[in-house]
Design an enzyme around this catalytic site. Structure first.
Site, PDB file in Angstrom:
ATOM      1  N   CYS A 324       0.805  -1.211   0.000  1.00 13.62           N
ATOM      2  CA  CYS A 324       0.000   0.000   0.000  1.00 13.62           C
ATOM      3  C   CYS A 324       0.842   1.267   0.000  1.00 13.62           C
ATOM      4  CB  CYS A 324      -0.852  -0.041   1.272  1.00 13.62           C
ATOM      5  SG  CYS A 324      -1.867   1.379   1.444  1.00 13.62           S
ATOM      6  N   ARG A 420     -12.766   0.123  -5.442  1.00 13.31           N
ATOM      7  CA  ARG A 420     -12.785   0.499  -4.032  1.00 13.31           C
ATOM      8  C   ARG A 420     -12.207   1.882  -3.790  1.00 13.31           C
ATOM      9  NH1 ARG A 420      -8.067  -1.323  -0.525  1.00 13.31           N
ATOM     10  NH2 ARG A 420      -9.509  -1.961   1.084  1.00 13.31           N
TER      11      ARG A 420
HETATM   12  P1  IMP Z   1      -1.121  -6.951   3.803  1.00 13.50           P
HETATM   13  O1  IMP Z   1      -1.682  -8.106   4.574  1.00 13.50           O
HETATM   14  O2  IMP Z   1      -0.190  -6.113   4.631  1.00 13.50           O
HETATM   15  O3  IMP Z   1      -0.466  -7.390   2.540  1.00 13.50           O
HETATM   16  O4  IMP Z   1      -2.353  -5.986   3.438  1.00 13.50           O
HETATM   17  C1  IMP Z   1      -3.502  -6.440   2.769  1.00 13.50           C
HETATM   18  C2  IMP Z   1      -4.573  -5.361   2.796  1.00 13.50           C
HETATM   19  O5  IMP Z   1      -4.127  -4.206   2.087  1.00 13.50           O
HETATM   20  C3  IMP Z   1      -5.868  -5.717   2.109  1.00 13.50           C
HETATM   21  O6  IMP Z   1      -6.718  -6.529   2.883  1.00 13.50           O
HETATM   22  C4  IMP Z   1      -6.485  -4.350   1.805  1.00 13.50           C
HETATM   23  O7  IMP Z   1      -7.154  -3.781   2.906  1.00 13.50           O
HETATM   24  C5  IMP Z   1      -5.268  -3.488   1.558  1.00 13.50           C
HETATM   25  N1  IMP Z   1      -5.023  -3.254   0.123  1.00 13.50           N
HETATM   26  C6  IMP Z   1      -5.213  -4.086  -0.919  1.00 13.50           C
HETATM   27  N2  IMP Z   1      -4.789  -3.518  -2.064  1.00 13.50           N
HETATM   28  C7  IMP Z   1      -4.338  -2.302  -1.739  1.00 13.50           C
HETATM   29  C8  IMP Z   1      -3.772  -1.229  -2.498  1.00 13.50           C
HETATM   30  O8  IMP Z   1      -3.539  -1.315  -3.698  1.00 13.50           O
HETATM   31  N3  IMP Z   1      -3.463  -0.099  -1.792  1.00 13.50           N
HETATM   32  C9  IMP Z   1      -3.672   0.008  -0.466  1.00 13.50           C
HETATM   33  N4  IMP Z   1      -4.151  -0.984   0.285  1.00 13.50           N
HETATM   34  C10 IMP Z   1      -4.491  -2.124  -0.345  1.00 13.50           C
END
Ligand code: IMP
Length: 508
Positions: A324, A420
């Site tokens: 993100c 989204r």
């Molecule tokens: P991770 O577990 O740290 O990889 O985060 C996953 C979460 O990041 C997802 O469940 C979403 O809430 C969020 N997310 C998914 N795609 C994006 C993006 O492109 N930008 C920002 N947040 C994202």
């Protein structure tokens, strides 16, 4: 519990959750630790039962993100078998998403519900191709190569091994004398037939002779029991689906409800909007049997609006995800631990569970999220790169990798993933995520038991036997925390070694 120092007594050490998060500064999971409690039980005594939403309880506080490189049916099946839940993403057509949900709802342990099929007109070369791509070779043959027509044969390695001419039609080499079983047979009965017939595959057919499932001898040995599986009232696995706040979602929800989806997640990067409030109200009014999880939110004010609209659960996080770049790009968001604590504090007064979403990269992060009030942890990168995540493996510098991308990466947005992010299909798309690669983590069926065991040990160190006790103690100020300075964080990680091997998450 009586062995925990009580508030107001001299031995009380550290600070309460309220004190920890009263500083005017955003904290992450790394910025604090839970002080140890008293141990008078084993890790195996710890129960991780929790709530996903007002009406859905699960055995494990773990779930996979609705992202197109994380959750499709294979991941959702594995998550539900292990006691959590997967949320099918919506970066696809309505029909594609429905099919993913259907596959989870139709899943029966041991039965392959949508086997690869070929027709008598396919060639041995086509079979070679299937073997190369999927790694198996016992393929049922139906009249037209789809599940809509009758089963007419089966081809296995033995039928084609010595076939010189790879353009030979499968109709010529397939085995036509089949041992089949009728739809409705139990796994045990099917196993008995396979054992006595000494066949590798047992096709299951319906009254019209159409193939409805396949059972493989090689899978029998692997068949595990899943005592914690998340199931609905009719014993089907539970699954969720993500939708946007765009008008097309009205049709999505209607069709999803018809095929028995358990929970809908309204997937917005910033969920505090009139669109989302209207969507929650619409779903709760039209489909009262479906739980709605709203979000994402990070402040109490945002949470209050969505709870007032009828949300059954909240998803917390704006910017902590591993892929993100929202906080850099938009300068809006909140440090994740503060976001989880504040929203959970408010939501718990209304009986609404919260999901800590994003920024979780190890067992300690999960434990911390639960200790500050989260009921579930949603993970993307943790489960990306597993066998069950969509996408093919490939090698780079000898390392086995899979793709993992943000839903707001340019790549995913070009496929429709910007739903989204309120981007109104503008020509100029501002990325809030990146696209990258993660290492092979093996199967979720091995990874989750590893996470669960670590989490149980963490609960034991904290001195709590279950999530409810932990949350009750948090509210009463009995879970004690301590902030970590940067040097404390450095000391808490490996230091002073010339080299060392990092423990792998890949569990065989
Ligand atoms: P991770 O577990 O740290 O990889 O985060 C996953 C979460 O990041 C997802 O469940 C979403 O809430 C969020 N997310 C998914 N795609 C994006 C993006 O492109 N930008 C920002 N947040 C994202």
């Amino acid at each position: 519990m009586s062995n925990h120092p009580q508030p107001g007594t001299e031995l009380l050490d550290g600070v309460s959750g309220e004190e920890l998060f009263s500083v005017n500064m955003g904290l992450t999971y790394r910025d604090f630790l839970v002080l140890p409690g008293f141990i008078d039980f084993n890790p195996s005594d710890v129960e991780l039962d929790t709530k996903l939403s007002k009406n859905i309880s699960l055995k494990r506080p773990l779930m996979s993100s609705p992202m197109d490189t994380v959750t499709e049916s294979e991941m959702a099946i594995a998550q539900a078998l292990m006691g959590g839940i997967g949320i099918i993403h919506y970066n696809n057509t309505i029909e594609e998403q429905l099919e993913q949900v259907r596959k989870v709802k139709r899943f029966e342990n041991g039965f392959i519900k949508d086997p690869v099929l070929l027709s008598p007109e396919h060639t041995v070369a086509d079979l070679d191709d299937v073997k190369e791509r999927h790694g198996f070779s016992g393929i049922p043959i139906t009249e037209d190569g789809t599940a809509n027509t009758k089963l007419v044969g089966i081809v296995t390695n033995r039928d084609v091994d010595f076939e010189q001419d790879r353009s030979t039609k499968l109709g010529k080499v397939m085995t036509k004398e089949l041992i089949t079983a009728n739809q409705g047979i139990s796994l045990k009965e099917a196993n008995d037939i396979l054992r006595t017939s000494k066949k590798g595959k047992l096709p299951i057919v319906d009254k019209q002779g159409k193939l409805v499932a396949l059972i493989c001898r090689s899978d029998l040995k692997k068949n595990k029991e899943f005592p914690h599986a998340s199931k609905d009232d009719t014993k089907r696995l539970r699954v969720g689906a993500a939708i946007s706040t765009l008008p097309e979602s009205l049709e999505r929800v209607s069709l999803l409800s018809q095929i028995g989806v358990d929970v809908i997640i309204i997937d917005s990067a910033q969920g505090n909007s009139s669109y989302q409030i209207e969507m929650i109200q619409f779903i709760k009014k039209t489909y009262p049997a479906i739980d709605v999880i709203a979000g994402n939110v990070v402040t109490q004010g945002q949470a209050a609006n969505l709870i007032a609209a009828g949300a059954d659960g909240l998803r917390i996080g704006m910017g902590p995800g591993s892929i993100c770049i929202t906080q850099d790009t938009m300068a809006v968001g909140r440090a994740q631990a503060t976001a989880v604590y504040k929203t959970a504090h408010y939501a718990s007064k209304h009986g609404v569970p919260v999901i800590a979403d994003g920024g979780i990269s190890n067992i300690g992060d999960i434990a911390n999220a639960l200790a500050i009030g989260a009921s579930m942890c949603m993970m993307g990168s943790m489960f990306a790169g597993t066998k069950e995540a969509p996408g093919e493996y490939f090698y780079e510098n000898g390392i086995r990798l899979k793709r993992y991308r943000g839903m707001a990466s340019l790549e995913a947005m070009n496929k429709g993933g910007d739903k989204r992010y309120f981007s109104e299909s503008q020509k100029i798309k501002v990325a809030q995520g990146v696209s990258g690669y993660v290492v092979d983590k093996g199967s979720v069926l091995n990874l989750i038991p590893y996470l669960v065991q670590g989490l149980k040990q963490s609960f034991q160190d904290m001195g709590f036997r279950n999530v409810t006790d932990l949350h009750t103690a948090l509210r009463a100020g009995r879970v004690r925390f301590e902030r970590r300075t940067e040097s404390a964080q450095a000391q808490g990680s490996v230091h002073g070694l010339y080299s060392y091997t990092k423990p792998s998450m890949r569990v065989e």
